[in-house]
Design a protein around this motif. Structure first.
Motif, PDB file in Angstrom:
ATOM      1  N   HIS A   8       2.597   2.782 -11.173  1.00  0.00           N
ATOM      2  CA  HIS A   8       1.508   3.458 -11.878  1.00  0.00           C
ATOM      3  C   HIS A   8       1.411   2.868 -13.276  1.00  0.00           C
ATOM      4  O   HIS A   8       2.432   2.685 -13.943  1.00  0.00           O
ATOM      5  N   CYS A  39      -1.217   2.437 -17.036  1.00  0.00           N
ATOM      6  CA  CYS A  39      -2.368   2.864 -17.846  1.00  0.00           C
ATOM      7  C   CYS A  39      -2.986   1.633 -18.453  1.00  0.00           C
ATOM      8  O   CYS A  39      -2.301   0.845 -19.101  1.00  0.00           O
ATOM      9  N   GLY A  51      -5.285   2.584 -11.521  1.00  0.00           N
ATOM     10  CA  GLY A  51      -4.019   2.823 -12.208  1.00  0.00           C
ATOM     11  C   GLY A  51      -2.795   2.686 -11.326  1.00  0.00           C
ATOM     12  O   GLY A  51      -1.732   3.181 -11.670  1.00  0.00           O
ATOM     13  N   GLN A  52      -2.937   2.030 -10.183  1.00  0.00           N
ATOM     14  CA  GLN A  52      -1.804   1.845  -9.271  1.00  0.00           C
ATOM     15  C   GLN A  52      -1.786   0.421  -8.734  1.00  0.00           C
ATOM     16  O   GLN A  52      -2.824  -0.139  -8.445  1.00  0.00           O
TER      17      GLN A  52
END
Length: 106
Positions: free
Chosen positions: A102, A104, A48-49
């Motif tokens: 970040h 999702c 997620g990064q």
């Protein structure tokens, strides 16, 4: 929570950590891998990064095929994968880490 990206923003990449977790020295050379394509990067780390960095490639050597763990080729500043989607940097002075993004996955 401190993440790897935050530490890299502070200290830059550490070549001494190369392959320390996996033993994998890289298909196109023993360096630090970058891509301008987020999906390529996400294939390596699904945490997620994404770390956005400015990278100076200089004169690059286009690897004709997999060249597992080779050092930087003489007369060049970096390597690229055969398709050009991955860039391999061997000197941290060519890297400026800038942002941790970040995301999702959907």
């Amino acid at each position: 929570r401190r993440v790897h990206g935050d530490a890299i923003l502070q200290t830059n990449f550490l070549l001494s950590k190369l392959a320390s977790n996996t033993g994998d020295k890289g298909y196109f050379g023993a360096g630090i891998y970058f891509s301008e394509y987020p999906t390529v990067c996400m294939g390596y780390h699904a945490n997620g990064q994404l770390l956005l960095s400015k990278v100076l490639t200089g004169k690059f050597f286009k690897c004709p095929s997999v060249m597992m763990g080779i050092p930087l080729q003489a007369g060049f500043d970096s390597h690229t994968s055969p398709c050009g989607k991955e860039i391999v940097i061997f000197d941290v002075d060519q890297i400026l880490p800038c942002y941790v993004v970040h995301y999702c996955a959907s």
